[in-house]
Design an enzyme around this catalytic site. Structure first.
Site, short mmCIF file in Angstrom:
data_model
loop_
_atom_site.label_atom_id
_atom_site.label_comp_id
_atom_site.label_asym_id
_atom_site.label_seq_id
_atom_site.Cartn_x
_atom_site.Cartn_y
_atom_site.Cartn_z
N ASP A 43 0.23 -1.28 0.17
CA ASP A 43 0.05 0.12 0.38
C ASP A 43 0.68 1.34 -0.14
OD1 ASP A 43 -2.22 1.65 0.67
OD2 ASP A 43 -3.42 0.69 1.60
N THR A 84 -6.90 3.73 -2.59
CA THR A 84 -6.70 1.98 -1.95
C THR A 84 -7.88 1.49 -1.75
OG1 THR A 84 -5.56 2.85 0.21
CG2 THR A 84 -6.73 0.38 -0.11
N LYS A 166 -6.05 -3.77 6.11
CA LYS A 166 -7.38 -3.14 5.65
C LYS A 166 -8.61 -4.09 5.36
CE LYS A 166 -4.95 1.10 4.75
NZ LYS A 166 -4.96 2.48 3.62
N ASP A 167 -9.68 -3.78 6.34
CA ASP A 167 -10.55 -4.81 4.85
C ASP A 167 -10.50 -4.81 3.53
OD1 ASP A 167 -12.71 -2.56 5.00
OD2 ASP A 167 -12.85 -2.11 6.54
N ARG A 168 -11.18 -3.62 3.42
CA ARG A 168 -11.26 -3.58 1.65
C ARG A 168 -9.83 -3.67 0.70
NH1 ARG A 168 -10.02 1.80 3.37
NH2 ARG A 168 -8.06 2.62 3.13
N HIS A 313 1.34 8.61 5.83
CA HIS A 313 0.26 9.14 5.71
C HIS A 313 0.56 10.05 6.83
CE1 HIS A 313 -2.83 8.82 3.06
NE2 HIS A 313 -3.11 7.27 2.66
N HIS A 357 -0.92 2.32 -5.25
CA HIS A 357 -0.86 3.61 -5.34
C HIS A 357 0.39 4.58 -5.08
CE1 HIS A 357 -1.99 4.78 -1.76
NE2 HIS A 357 -2.99 4.15 -1.79
N HIS A 491 -2.97 11.03 -1.32
CA HIS A 491 -2.37 10.11 -2.27
C HIS A 491 -4.50 10.58 -2.39
CE1 HIS A 491 -4.60 6.98 -0.89
NE2 HIS A 491 -3.52 6.86 0.07
#
Length: 550
Positions: A43, A84, A166-168, A313, A357, A491
Site C-alpha cells: 500500500d 486504496t 484493511k478490510d477493503r 500518511h 497507488h 494521494h
C-alpha cells in the site's frame, strides 16, 4: 562377433549408470503452470522505493523478485482518483472505476444523500468478533476478479484466499466467489471475516488469534532496525513535516505503545512495521493450513501490506519511519518467499508485486525547497462554492457536496426549478478554475461524451468517472496540491507521484528481465489469466502483457 560384444557391454553400462542416477538424484518436478499465484500489494509503494533503498535491501526480498523476475519500471494507474479501494479493485479486475464501480474508498450516494464506504454491507454478519468491523462484502464491486474467474474455470475446485489489515484490501482482491477474505479487527486485535464468505472462522485462525501476537509486537516498541545515523536516504528524524499516530509530542524515534496497550487500542499496530509482520504471519499460517498450491488446481492468494500507507500518511515518504518500514518489509517478504519455496516448491508458484497507488511528498517540505505545492481543504472549497451559488443563482441548495475532487449538485432541485443542468455544470467548472490550487475542471457532459488521448489527464478523469455514481463536475488540483492536514501526506491525484508504481512478476512461467515501456495497472489481471489459460475478468478491456512469459 567382437562388435556385438562391445555393444552388449555398452548397453549394460548404460543401464547401470541410469539406474544409479535414478536412485541417487531425485528429479525436480516443475508444474507446467503455477500451482499457486500470489499477489502482493504494498500500500502506497511508489516505484522509487525500489531504487531509493536498493543498497540497503537484502538479497532475498525485493532484490530476489527484481533480479529473478521481470520488472516493469514504467507502470502507472490510468485513472483518477488513486485510492486504496479502486487500486486493489483494478489490480484484480483489470478494469477501471468507470466499470468496476469502486470509484473511491468512500463515495456519495446522491439519492440517499449520504457517504458510503466501498465495502460496507449491513446484510452480512461479522465472523470472529462481536464488533461491526465485519459488516463488509464485495457487493458494490461490479466486475468479476481473477479469483472469480479461477473459481468458475475450475468448477469451484480452486482455492482463493486473501489477507490484509484493511478490510477493503482483502475483500476487493478476493472478489465475490472466494473461499475467504480475512482482515484485522481494531477492537480485538484479531483477524476476522464476514458471513459473505464463512459461517465460522477456521480452527487454524482461531488458534492464530489466540496467540494475540499484536500485543507481543507492540510491547517491543519501535526503534530503527539499524543505527539511526545510517538512514541517509531520509530527512532528519526531527522535522516539522510529520505527525505521530500515537500522539507523542514529537514524531521521533523511539516509539512506545504502552498507553495504547493499556487501553486495548490495537489499531496502532497498523502504524508500525509490525503491521506488515503480522500480515506476513497470517499469510504463512493461511498458506500452510489451507494447503494452498498442494492439489491439482491452481490456487490464488492475495496478500496486501497496509502499514506502509498508514506510516507514509503520518510521516511522509522522505521520513526515516518510511525507510525503516521498507527495510523491515524486505525481510518479511524474504521469509514469505522462503515459505513458498518449502510449501509449494521453487518454480511451482508465480508472484506478482505491485502497489495500489503512490503518494505525494509533503507540500510544506516541497515549498521549503522552493518547489510549488499547497493545500486546498474541501471545507474551504465548500464555502467558496456556496458563495458562488448564492451570488449566481440566489440558491445555495442547488449545491450538495464536495468529495474525491468532485462536486455533486442537487439534480432534483435543479429540475424542479426548471434550470438547465448542463449550463450550471459548465459555469461551475469555469468558476472552479478561478480557485487558487485548482488546475482543471470539467462538467459531466464532457466526461460522458468526449474522447481523449490515453495520456491526457482528462482521460484519467474519464476512466474514474462512473455515470451513475460520480459527481456533476470533476476537478484536478495543481501538481503537489492536496486536501489534507499540513503534516503528513496523502494521494489520489493523477500525477506521476501517485500513479507510478512497480509491477514485478516472478516465478513459474516468467522470464528474467525488465522493461521501461509504459504499461497500466489494469494489465495485471488479463496477464495472469492468460498465464493460467482462463477467462479474463468480465469488464477487462486492457491487453495482456507480452514477451515476458517463458
Amino acid at each position: 562377433m567382437k562388435n556385438y560384444f562391445i555393444l552388449f557391454a555398452f548397453l549394460i553400462l548404460l543401464i547401470k549408470t541410469s539406474t544409479y542416477y535414478s536412485q541417487t538424484k531425485k528429479p525436480v518436478i516443475v508444474s507446467a503452470k503455477p500451482k499457486l499465484v500470489v499477489g502482493i500489494v504494498v500500500d502506497q509503494m511508489r516505484n522509487d522505493c525500489i531504487y531509493r533503498y536498493w543498497n540497503r535491501y537484502g538479497n532475498g526480498g525485493f532484490k530476489r523478485l527484481v533480479n529473478g523476475g521481470y520488472y516493469f519500471k514504467n507502470a502507472h494507474y490510468n485513472y483518477i482518483p488513486t485510492y486504496t479501494g479502486p487500486g486493489h479493485c483494478s489490480i484484480y479486475t483489470g478494469a477501471i472505476p468507470r466499470t468496476h464501480g469502486i470509484i473511491a474508498n468512500e463515495f456519495f450516494i446522491r439519492e440517499a444523500g449520504v457517504n458510503v464506504y466501498c465495502c460496507e454491507d449491513t446484510s452480512v454478519r461479522t465472523i470472529g468478533s462481536s464488533s461491526k468491523n465485519g459488516l463488509m462484502s464485495p457487493r458494490r464491486q461490479l466486475s468479476s476478479t481473477i479469483g472469480d474467474e479461477l473459481k468458475m474455470s475450475s468448477n469451484q475446485k480452486a482455492k482463493v484466499f486473501a489477507v490484509a489489515l484493511k478490510d477493503r484490501s482483502s475483500i476487493l482482491p478476493a472478489g465475490h466467489a472466494a473461499n475467504a477474505a480475512f482482515w484485522f479487527d481494531d477492537s480485538t486485535g484479531n483477524f476476522i471475516s464476514s458471513s459473505w464468505y464463512l459461517k465460522a472462522l477456521p480452527e487454524w485462525l482461531n488458534n492464530f488469534n489466540a496467540k494475540h501476537n499484536v500485543k507481543t509486537y507492540l510491547e517491543k516498541g519501535w526503534s530503527t532496525l539499524y543505527p539511526i545515523e545510517s538512514y541517509s536516504n531520509s530527512i532528519a528524524d526531527e522535522n516539522r513535516y510529520e505527525v505521530s499516530p500515537n500522539k507523542k509530542e514529537k514524531a521521533i524515534f523511539p516509539y512506545d505503545y504502552k498507553l495504547q496497550l493499556e487501553k486495548s487500542k490495537y489499531s496502532i499496530i497498523k502504524a508500525t512495521p509490525y503491521g506488515n509482520t503480522l500480515t506476513k504471519d497470517i499469510a504463512i499460517a493461511c498458506l500452510k493450513n489451507e494447503q494452498l498450491g498442494k492439489d491439482g488446481e491452481t490456487d490464488l492468494f492475495s496478500i496486501s501490506f497496509s502499514s506502509p500507507d498508514i506510516v507514509a500518511h503520518s510521516y511522509g515518504p522522505r521520513s526515516i519511519e518510511v525507510e525503516d518500514i521498507y527495510l523491515r518489509l524486505d525481510k518479511d517478504i524474504e521469509e514469505l518467499l522462503n515459505e513458498l519455496d518449502k510449501e509449494v516448491g521453487k518454480n511451482n508458484y508465480t508472484v506478482f508485486l505491485t502497489a495500489d497507488h503512490g503518494g505525494a511528498d509533503v507540500p510544506n517540505h516541497l515549498t521549503d525547497h522552493k518547489i510549488p505545492a499547497g493545500y486546498l481543504k474541501d471545507s474551504k472549497l465548500t464555502k467558496k462554492i456556496k458563495t458562488y451559488f448564492e451570488h449566481t443563482y440566489c440558491d445555495t441548495l442547488l449545491f450538495t457536496y464536495v468529495t474525491n475532487e468532485q462536486v455533486y449538485l442537487n439534480n432534483k432541485r435543479i429540475e424542479e426549478e426548471k434550470l438547465n443542468l448542463d449550463e450550471i455544470e459548465k459555469k461551475l467548472a469555469d468558476f472552479l478554475i478561478t480557485v487558487h490550487g485548482i488546475a482543471e475542471a470539467y462538467p459531466s457532459k464532457v466526461l460522458k461524451n468526449e474522447a481523449f488521448d490515453k495520456n491526457d489527464y482528462r482521460a484519467l478523469l474519464q476512466n474514474g468517472f462512473n455515470h451513475k455514481l460520480s459527481g456533476n463536475v470533476c476537478f484536478i488540483y495543481n501538481p503537489a496540491w492536496m486536501d489534507y492536514t499540513e503534516k503528513g501526506t496523502t494521494h489520489g491525484a493523477g500525477y506521476n507521484y501517485d500513479t507510478h508504481v512497480p509491477i514485478i512478476f516472478y516465478g513459474n512461467g516468467i522470464k528474467k528481465g525488465g522493461s521501461f515501456n509504459y504499461i497500466t495497472i489494469t494489465q495485471i489481471a488479463p496477464t495472469i489469466c492468460e498465464l493460467l489459460k482462463i477467462n479474463q475478468p468480465n469488464s477487462t478491456i486492457a491487453e495482456p502483457l507480452n514477451n515476458f512469459f517463458k
